[in-house]
Scaffold this motif. Structure first.
Motif, PDB file in Angstrom:
ATOM      1  N   THR A 152      15.802 -35.308-111.223  1.00  0.00           N
ATOM      2  CA  THR A 152      16.932 -35.473-112.134  1.00  0.00           C
ATOM      3  C   THR A 152      17.518 -36.884-112.095  1.00  0.00           C
ATOM      4  O   THR A 152      18.420 -37.199-112.871  1.00  0.00           O
ATOM      5  CB  THR A 152      18.053 -34.473-111.798  1.00  0.00           C
ATOM      6  OG1 THR A 152      18.524 -34.732-110.462  1.00  0.00           O
ATOM      7  CG2 THR A 152      17.545 -33.040-111.903  1.00  0.00           C
ATOM      8  N   GLY A 153      17.015 -37.705-111.168  1.00  0.00           N
ATOM      9  CA  GLY A 153      17.512 -39.072-111.065  1.00  0.00           C
ATOM     10  C   GLY A 153      18.658 -39.242-110.098  1.00  0.00           C
ATOM     11  O   GLY A 153      19.210 -40.349-109.983  1.00  0.00           O
ATOM     12  N   THR A 154      19.031 -38.195-109.386  1.00  0.00           N
ATOM     13  CA  THR A 154      20.187 -38.274-108.488  1.00  0.00           C
ATOM     14  C   THR A 154      19.798 -38.596-107.050  1.00  0.00           C
ATOM     15  O   THR A 154      20.651 -39.043-106.275  1.00  0.00           O
ATOM     16  CB  THR A 154      20.968 -36.953-108.505  1.00  0.00           C
ATOM     17  OG1 THR A 154      20.098 -35.878-108.114  1.00  0.00           O
ATOM     18  CG2 THR A 154      21.505 -36.668-109.903  1.00  0.00           C
ATOM     19  N   GLU A 155      18.551 -38.371-106.669  1.00  0.00           N
ATOM     20  CA  GLU A 155      18.124 -38.634-105.298  1.00  0.00           C
ATOM     21  C   GLU A 155      17.622 -40.068-105.162  1.00  0.00           C
ATOM     22  O   GLU A 155      17.015 -40.610-106.093  1.00  0.00           O
ATOM     23  CB  GLU A 155      16.996 -37.679-104.886  1.00  0.00           C
ATOM     24  CG  GLU A 155      17.412 -36.241-104.695  1.00  0.00           C
ATOM     25  CD  GLU A 155      16.261 -35.374-104.210  1.00  0.00           C
ATOM     26  OE1 GLU A 155      16.512 -34.492-103.370  1.00  0.00           O
ATOM     27  OE2 GLU A 155      15.124 -35.577-104.671  1.00  0.00           O
ATOM     28  N   PRO A 156      17.835 -40.695-104.003  1.00  0.00           N
ATOM     29  CA  PRO A 156      17.236 -42.012-103.765  1.00  0.00           C
ATOM     30  C   PRO A 156      15.715 -41.922-103.837  1.00  0.00           C
ATOM     31  O   PRO A 156      15.123 -40.899-103.486  1.00  0.00           O
ATOM     32  CB  PRO A 156      17.703 -42.360-102.347  1.00  0.00           C
ATOM     33  CG  PRO A 156      18.923 -41.520-102.120  1.00  0.00           C
ATOM     34  CD  PRO A 156      18.685 -40.254-102.882  1.00  0.00           C
ATOM     35  N   LEU A 157      15.079 -42.988-104.283  1.00  0.00           N
ATOM     36  CA  LEU A 157      13.617 -42.986-104.403  1.00  0.00           C
ATOM     37  C   LEU A 157      12.949 -42.764-103.054  1.00  0.00           C
ATOM     38  O   LEU A 157      11.861 -42.188-102.980  1.00  0.00           O
ATOM     39  CB  LEU A 157      13.143 -44.301-105.019  1.00  0.00           C
ATOM     40  CG  LEU A 157      13.543 -44.543-106.478  1.00  0.00           C
ATOM     41  CD1 LEU A 157      13.045 -45.904-106.942  1.00  0.00           C
ATOM     42  CD2 LEU A 157      12.992 -43.439-107.374  1.00  0.00           C
ATOM     43  N   GLY A 158      13.596 -43.187-101.983  1.00  0.00           N
ATOM     44  CA  GLY A 158      13.027 -42.962-100.660  1.00  0.00           C
ATOM     45  C   GLY A 158      12.904 -41.492-100.328  1.00  0.00           C
ATOM     46  O   GLY A 158      11.966 -41.073 -99.642  1.00  0.00           O
ATOM     47  N   VAL A 159      13.843 -40.664-100.814  1.00  0.00           N
ATOM     48  CA  VAL A 159      13.776 -39.221-100.598  1.00  0.00           C
ATOM     49  C   VAL A 159      12.569 -38.642-101.323  1.00  0.00           C
ATOM     50  O   VAL A 159      11.838 -37.802-100.784  1.00  0.00           O
ATOM     51  CB  VAL A 159      15.072 -38.540-101.080  1.00  0.00           C
ATOM     52  CG1 VAL A 159      14.947 -37.023-101.001  1.00  0.00           C
ATOM     53  CG2 VAL A 159      16.255 -39.015-100.239  1.00  0.00           C
ATOM     54  N   LEU A 160      12.313 -39.098-102.550  1.00  0.00           N
ATOM     55  CA  LEU A 160      11.138 -38.633-103.289  1.00  0.00           C
ATOM     56  C   LEU A 160       9.857 -39.016-102.558  1.00  0.00           C
ATOM     57  O   LEU A 160       8.933 -38.208-102.431  1.00  0.00           O
ATOM     58  CB  LEU A 160      11.120 -39.235-104.697  1.00  0.00           C
ATOM     59  CG  LEU A 160      12.220 -38.816-105.673  1.00  0.00           C
ATOM     60  CD1 LEU A 160      11.978 -39.464-107.035  1.00  0.00           C
ATOM     61  CD2 LEU A 160      12.276 -37.307-105.822  1.00  0.00           C
ATOM     62  N   ALA A 161       9.803 -40.239-102.074  1.00  0.00           N
ATOM     63  CA  ALA A 161       8.597 -40.716-101.397  1.00  0.00           C
ATOM     64  C   ALA A 161       8.314 -39.926-100.128  1.00  0.00           C
ATOM     65  O   ALA A 161       7.154 -39.647 -99.802  1.00  0.00           O
ATOM     66  CB  ALA A 161       8.733 -42.203-101.077  1.00  0.00           C
TER      67      ALA A 161
END
Length: 328
Positions: free
Chosen positions: A211-220
Protein backbone atom coordinates in the motif's frame (compact mmCIF):
# COMPACT_ATOMS: atom_id res chain seq x y z
CA UNK A 1 -53.33 11.57 2.21
CA UNK A 2 -50.17 12.20 0.19
CA UNK A 3 -48.48 9.20 -1.32
CA UNK A 4 -45.62 7.83 0.78
CA UNK A 5 -42.92 6.27 -1.38
CA UNK A 6 -42.03 2.76 -0.37
CA UNK A 7 -38.64 2.15 1.16
CA UNK A 8 -36.24 0.24 -1.07
CA UNK A 9 -35.22 -3.14 0.23
CA UNK A 10 -31.94 -2.95 -1.65
CA UNK A 11 -28.66 -1.39 -0.65
CA UNK A 12 -28.66 2.09 -2.20
CA UNK A 13 -26.26 3.25 -4.88
CA UNK A 14 -22.75 3.73 -3.57
CA UNK A 15 -23.29 1.13 -0.85
CA UNK A 16 -23.68 3.71 1.89
CA UNK A 17 -25.79 3.29 4.94
CA UNK A 18 -29.51 4.06 4.94
CA UNK A 19 -30.76 6.83 7.25
CA UNK A 20 -32.27 5.46 10.42
CA UNK A 21 -30.63 2.04 10.22
CA UNK A 22 -29.56 0.96 13.69
CA UNK A 23 -25.84 0.22 13.94
CA UNK A 24 -23.35 -1.35 16.22
CA UNK A 25 -20.50 0.77 17.50
CA UNK A 26 -18.25 -0.61 14.75
CA UNK A 27 -20.55 0.70 12.06
CA UNK A 28 -22.23 -2.55 11.04
CA UNK A 29 -25.96 -2.57 10.34
CA UNK A 30 -27.85 -4.84 12.69
CA UNK A 31 -28.51 -7.98 10.64
CA UNK A 32 -32.00 -8.70 9.45
CA UNK A 33 -33.62 -11.57 11.34
CA UNK A 34 -33.26 -14.63 9.11
CA UNK A 35 -36.45 -16.21 7.89
CA UNK A 36 -35.09 -19.67 8.68
CA UNK A 37 -32.18 -21.39 10.37
CA UNK A 38 -32.20 -24.39 8.07
CA UNK A 39 -30.27 -24.88 4.85
CA UNK A 40 -32.83 -27.44 3.78
CA UNK A 41 -35.63 -24.89 3.91
CA UNK A 42 -33.84 -22.38 1.67
CA UNK A 43 -32.12 -24.86 -0.66
CA UNK A 44 -34.75 -24.33 -3.34
CA UNK A 45 -33.98 -20.60 -3.38
CA UNK A 46 -30.21 -20.98 -3.80
CA UNK A 47 -28.27 -21.17 -7.05
CA UNK A 48 -24.70 -22.27 -7.85
CA UNK A 49 -23.72 -18.61 -7.90
CA UNK A 50 -24.94 -18.21 -4.31
CA UNK A 51 -22.88 -21.18 -3.17
CA UNK A 52 -19.88 -19.70 -5.02
CA UNK A 53 -20.32 -16.47 -3.06
CA UNK A 54 -20.37 -18.49 0.16
CA UNK A 55 -17.04 -20.15 -0.66
CA UNK A 56 -15.44 -16.85 -1.72
CA UNK A 57 -16.46 -15.09 1.48
CA UNK A 58 -15.28 -17.98 3.62
CA UNK A 59 -11.87 -18.01 1.93
CA UNK A 60 -11.21 -14.28 1.64
CA UNK A 61 -12.82 -12.89 4.84
CA UNK A 62 -14.96 -10.30 3.04
CA UNK A 63 -15.64 -8.83 -0.39
CA UNK A 64 -17.34 -5.62 -1.51
CA UNK A 65 -20.44 -5.43 -3.67
CA UNK A 66 -18.39 -4.11 -6.58
CA UNK A 67 -15.93 -6.99 -6.33
CA UNK A 68 -18.67 -9.62 -6.29
CA UNK A 69 -20.60 -7.93 -9.11
CA UNK A 70 -17.55 -7.72 -11.37
CA UNK A 71 -16.96 -11.47 -11.40
CA UNK A 72 -20.43 -12.99 -11.00
CA UNK A 73 -23.09 -10.58 -12.28
CA UNK A 74 -23.97 -8.62 -15.38
CA UNK A 75 -24.84 -5.47 -13.43
CA UNK A 76 -24.17 -4.01 -10.01
CA UNK A 77 -27.88 -3.40 -9.44
CA UNK A 78 -28.71 -7.07 -9.98
CA UNK A 79 -25.87 -7.99 -7.64
CA UNK A 80 -27.18 -5.69 -4.89
CA UNK A 81 -30.64 -7.18 -5.22
CA UNK A 82 -29.36 -10.73 -4.87
CA UNK A 83 -26.98 -10.02 -2.01
CA UNK A 84 -29.69 -8.29 -0.05
CA UNK A 85 -32.00 -11.28 -0.58
CA UNK A 86 -29.29 -13.62 0.68
CA UNK A 87 -28.81 -11.40 3.73
CA UNK A 88 -32.49 -11.39 4.57
CA UNK A 89 -32.68 -15.18 4.63
CA UNK A 90 -29.59 -15.39 6.87
CA UNK A 91 -27.25 -16.80 4.24
CA UNK A 92 -24.71 -13.95 4.29
CA UNK A 93 -24.23 -10.74 6.28
CA UNK A 94 -22.61 -7.33 5.86
CA UNK A 95 -20.83 -4.52 7.65
CA UNK A 96 -19.62 -1.02 6.81
CA UNK A 97 -16.02 -0.45 7.97
CA UNK A 98 -15.50 2.79 9.86
CA UNK A 99 -11.99 4.24 9.66
CA UNK A 100 -10.23 6.06 12.52
CA UNK A 101 -11.20 9.41 10.98
CA UNK A 102 -14.86 8.22 11.10
CA UNK A 103 -15.14 8.02 7.31
CA UNK A 104 -16.81 4.91 5.95
CA UNK A 105 -15.79 2.35 3.35
CA UNK A 106 -18.34 0.62 1.11
CA UNK A 107 -20.43 -2.31 2.29
CA UNK A 108 -18.39 -5.47 2.90
CA UNK A 109 -20.06 -8.88 2.78
CA UNK A 110 -19.14 -11.67 5.20
CA UNK A 111 -20.37 -15.23 5.77
CA UNK A 112 -23.72 -15.50 7.51
CA UNK A 113 -25.01 -18.35 9.67
CA UNK A 114 -26.28 -20.45 6.77
CA UNK A 115 -23.41 -19.88 4.33
CA UNK A 116 -20.91 -20.74 7.08
CA UNK A 117 -22.89 -23.90 7.77
CA UNK A 118 -22.97 -24.81 4.08
CA UNK A 119 -19.22 -24.31 3.55
CA UNK A 120 -18.32 -26.37 6.61
CA UNK A 121 -20.60 -29.25 5.61
CA UNK A 122 -19.34 -29.15 2.01
CA UNK A 123 -15.82 -29.68 3.37
CA UNK A 124 -16.88 -32.55 5.60
CA UNK A 125 -16.40 -30.43 8.72
CA UNK A 126 -18.66 -29.90 11.70
CA UNK A 127 -21.07 -27.02 11.15
CA UNK A 128 -20.29 -24.01 13.38
CA UNK A 129 -22.74 -22.84 16.00
CA UNK A 130 -24.48 -19.50 15.64
CA UNK A 131 -22.29 -18.15 18.44
CA UNK A 132 -19.14 -19.25 16.61
CA UNK A 133 -20.33 -17.57 13.40
CA UNK A 134 -20.98 -14.31 15.25
CA UNK A 135 -17.58 -14.44 16.94
CA UNK A 136 -15.97 -15.06 13.55
CA UNK A 137 -17.81 -12.07 12.10
CA UNK A 138 -16.61 -9.89 14.97
CA UNK A 139 -13.01 -11.00 14.45
CA UNK A 140 -13.19 -9.98 10.80
CA UNK A 141 -14.69 -6.66 11.79
CA UNK A 142 -12.05 -5.82 14.36
CA UNK A 143 -9.03 -7.27 12.56
CA UNK A 144 -8.16 -3.91 10.99
CA UNK A 145 -6.19 -3.37 7.79
CA UNK A 146 -9.41 -3.57 5.78
CA UNK A 147 -8.04 -1.44 2.95
CA UNK A 148 -4.94 -3.63 2.66
CA UNK A 149 -7.04 -6.79 2.56
CA UNK A 150 -9.35 -5.21 0.00
CA UNK A 151 -6.35 -4.48 -2.21
CA UNK A 152 -4.97 -7.99 -1.90
CA UNK A 153 -8.39 -9.43 -2.73
CA UNK A 154 -8.69 -7.08 -5.71
CA UNK A 155 -5.66 -8.73 -7.32
CA UNK A 156 -7.54 -12.03 -7.57
CA UNK A 157 -10.74 -10.24 -8.55
CA UNK A 158 -8.95 -8.50 -11.43
CA UNK A 159 -7.68 -11.83 -12.74
CA UNK A 160 -11.17 -13.33 -12.60
CA UNK A 161 -12.57 -10.29 -14.41
CA UNK A 162 -9.97 -10.85 -17.13
CA UNK A 163 -11.14 -14.45 -17.61
CA UNK A 164 -14.67 -13.25 -18.39
CA UNK A 165 -13.47 -11.85 -21.73
CA UNK A 166 -10.49 -14.15 -22.32
CA UNK A 167 -11.70 -17.77 -22.36
CA UNK A 168 -8.14 -19.06 -22.76
CA UNK A 169 -7.28 -17.73 -19.30
CA UNK A 170 -8.12 -19.29 -15.95
CA UNK A 171 -7.37 -18.71 -12.28
CA UNK A 172 -7.05 -22.35 -11.25
CA UNK A 173 -6.36 -21.58 -7.60
CA UNK A 174 -6.88 -18.47 -5.46
CA UNK A 175 -5.96 -18.84 -1.81
CA UNK A 176 -6.05 -16.33 1.01
CA UNK A 177 -3.07 -15.34 3.10
CA UNK A 178 -4.26 -17.60 5.93
CA UNK A 179 -4.52 -20.69 3.71
CA UNK A 180 -1.18 -20.39 1.90
CA UNK A 181 0.71 -19.36 5.05
CA UNK A 182 -0.44 -22.51 6.81
CA UNK A 183 0.86 -24.61 3.91
CA UNK A 184 4.37 -23.20 3.56
CA UNK A 185 5.19 -22.09 7.16
CA UNK A 186 8.70 -20.73 7.94
CA UNK A 187 7.31 -17.32 8.82
CA UNK A 188 6.36 -16.55 5.24
CA UNK A 189 2.99 -14.84 5.09
CA UNK A 190 2.06 -13.88 1.53
CA UNK A 191 -0.98 -11.69 1.00
CA UNK A 192 -2.33 -14.33 -1.34
CA UNK A 193 -1.45 -17.15 -3.72
CA UNK A 194 -2.75 -18.22 -7.07
CA UNK A 195 -2.16 -20.50 -10.04
CA UNK A 196 -2.71 -18.63 -13.30
CA UNK A 197 -3.04 -20.15 -16.76
CA UNK A 198 -3.20 -18.30 -20.05
CA UNK A 199 -2.98 -20.28 -23.26
CA UNK A 200 -0.41 -23.03 -22.79
CA UNK A 201 1.51 -21.28 -20.01
CA UNK A 202 0.91 -21.68 -16.26
CA UNK A 203 2.51 -19.87 -13.35
CA UNK A 204 2.02 -20.17 -9.59
CA UNK A 205 2.83 -17.12 -7.49
CA UNK A 206 3.08 -15.56 -4.05
CA UNK A 207 1.52 -12.10 -3.76
CA UNK A 208 2.89 -9.22 -1.70
CA UNK A 209 0.37 -6.38 -1.93
CA UNK A 210 2.00 -3.07 -1.01
CA UNK A 211 0.00 0.00 0.00
CA UNK A 212 3.05 2.26 0.13
CA UNK A 213 3.03 2.70 3.91
CA UNK A 214 5.89 0.34 4.83
CA UNK A 215 9.57 1.28 4.44
CA UNK A 216 11.18 -0.40 1.44
CA UNK A 217 13.56 -2.17 3.79
CA UNK A 218 10.60 -4.01 5.36
CA UNK A 219 9.52 -5.24 1.91
CA UNK A 220 13.05 -6.39 1.11
CA UNK A 221 13.36 -8.35 4.36
CA UNK A 222 10.29 -10.42 3.49
CA UNK A 223 12.40 -12.29 0.95
CA UNK A 224 14.26 -14.07 3.77
CA UNK A 225 11.21 -16.12 4.76
CA UNK A 226 10.58 -17.20 1.16
CA UNK A 227 14.20 -18.24 0.86
CA UNK A 228 13.78 -20.50 3.91
CA UNK A 229 10.68 -22.07 2.37
CA UNK A 230 12.57 -22.88 -0.80
CA UNK A 231 15.59 -24.24 1.10
CA UNK A 232 13.31 -26.79 2.81
CA UNK A 233 11.93 -28.03 -0.52
CA UNK A 234 9.06 -25.60 -0.76
CA UNK A 235 7.90 -24.06 -4.03
CA UNK A 236 10.21 -21.85 -6.09
CA UNK A 237 7.36 -19.61 -7.16
CA UNK A 238 7.90 -15.95 -8.05
CA UNK A 239 7.19 -13.40 -5.35
CA UNK A 240 5.09 -10.62 -6.88
CA UNK A 241 5.41 -7.15 -5.39
CA UNK A 242 2.21 -5.33 -6.43
CA UNK A 243 3.10 -1.67 -5.79
CA UNK A 244 1.03 1.53 -5.89
CA UNK A 245 3.32 3.67 -8.09
CA UNK A 246 6.11 3.38 -10.66
CA UNK A 247 8.29 5.62 -8.49
CA UNK A 248 8.06 3.21 -5.58
CA UNK A 249 8.70 0.30 -7.96
CA UNK A 250 11.90 1.94 -9.24
CA UNK A 251 13.12 2.56 -5.70
CA UNK A 252 12.37 -1.03 -4.67
CA UNK A 253 14.44 -2.34 -7.58
CA UNK A 254 17.37 -0.29 -6.38
CA UNK A 255 16.92 -1.75 -2.90
CA UNK A 256 16.66 -5.34 -4.19
CA UNK A 257 19.50 -5.09 -6.72
CA UNK A 258 21.75 -8.12 -6.24
CA UNK A 259 19.62 -9.68 -3.51
CA UNK A 260 17.54 -12.09 -5.63
CA UNK A 261 20.25 -14.82 -5.72
CA UNK A 262 18.22 -17.59 -7.32
CA UNK A 263 14.86 -16.19 -6.22
CA UNK A 264 12.32 -15.04 -8.80
CA UNK A 265 11.14 -11.58 -7.79
CA UNK A 266 8.87 -9.49 -9.99
CA UNK A 267 7.32 -6.06 -9.57
CA UNK A 268 4.49 -4.09 -11.14
CA UNK A 269 2.92 -0.72 -10.38
CA UNK A 270 -0.82 -0.29 -10.24
CA UNK A 271 -0.71 3.26 -11.62
CA UNK A 272 0.86 1.90 -14.82
CA UNK A 273 -1.15 -1.33 -14.97
CA UNK A 274 -4.65 0.14 -15.13
CA UNK A 275 -5.05 -0.71 -18.82
CA UNK A 276 -3.91 -4.33 -18.68
CA UNK A 277 -4.35 -5.32 -15.04
CA UNK A 278 -2.11 -7.89 -13.36
CA UNK A 279 -2.57 -10.39 -16.20
CA UNK A 280 -0.95 -8.09 -18.76
CA UNK A 281 2.64 -7.19 -19.73
CA UNK A 282 3.33 -5.22 -16.56
CA UNK A 283 5.81 -7.39 -14.64
CA UNK A 284 9.48 -6.53 -14.33
CA UNK A 285 11.93 -9.14 -13.04
CA UNK A 286 14.41 -8.02 -10.42
CA UNK A 287 17.90 -8.33 -11.91
CA UNK A 288 16.61 -8.76 -15.46
CA UNK A 289 14.11 -6.01 -16.11
CA UNK A 290 14.82 -5.31 -19.76
CA UNK A 291 11.19 -5.84 -20.76
CA UNK A 292 7.83 -6.22 -19.11
CA UNK A 293 6.34 -9.71 -19.01
CA UNK A 294 2.79 -10.98 -18.84
CA UNK A 295 1.91 -12.78 -15.63
CA UNK A 296 1.78 -16.09 -17.49
CA UNK A 297 5.32 -15.51 -18.85
CA UNK A 298 6.93 -15.41 -15.42
CA UNK A 299 9.04 -18.45 -14.49
CA UNK A 300 7.01 -20.22 -11.84
CA UNK A 301 6.16 -23.87 -12.54
CA UNK A 302 3.48 -25.26 -10.26
CA UNK A 303 5.39 -28.44 -9.41
CA UNK A 304 4.05 -31.65 -7.97
CA UNK A 305 5.31 -31.05 -4.46
CA UNK A 306 6.91 -34.50 -4.28
CA UNK A 307 5.36 -35.07 -0.87
CA UNK A 308 7.30 -32.20 0.73
CA UNK A 309 5.51 -30.73 3.73
CA UNK A 310 6.03 -27.14 2.61
CA UNK A 311 4.79 -27.49 -0.98
CA UNK A 312 1.03 -27.28 -1.70
CA UNK A 313 1.44 -29.08 -5.03
CA UNK A 314 -0.76 -28.58 -8.10
CA UNK A 315 -4.31 -27.24 -7.82
CA UNK A 316 -7.27 -29.53 -7.32
CA UNK A 317 -10.48 -28.98 -9.34
CA UNK A 318 -12.23 -27.52 -6.28
CA UNK A 319 -9.42 -24.94 -5.88
CA UNK A 320 -10.88 -23.05 -8.84
CA UNK A 321 -12.83 -20.23 -7.15
CA UNK A 322 -15.60 -20.57 -9.75
CA UNK A 323 -15.66 -24.34 -10.08
CA UNK A 324 -19.32 -24.61 -9.12
CA UNK A 325 -20.22 -22.55 -12.18
CA UNK A 326 -18.33 -24.70 -14.68
CA UNK A 327 -20.57 -27.00 -16.67
CA UNK A 328 -17.73 -29.18 -17.96
Amino acid sequence: MPHQPSTSLNIPGGDISRPGVSRTAAGSPRPARPTTDSLLRIAGRLQPRDYTIAHLLSEHRYLTTTQIASILFSSTRTCRNRLDTLRRIGFIDWFIPVLPDLSRLPVHWVPGPLSARYVALSRGERAPSLKAVKENQDSRLSAGHVRHNDGANQFGIDLLVYTRTHPQARLARWWSSTRISSKINHGARPDGHGVWTEGDRTVAYFLEHDTGTEPLGVLARKITAYRKVRAEGGPAWPVLFWLPTTTRETNLHKRLNGSARGMVLATAARDAAAEHGPAGPVWRLVGNGRRRLRLSELPGPVGAGDGVAYHPGPPEPADDPLYLLHTD
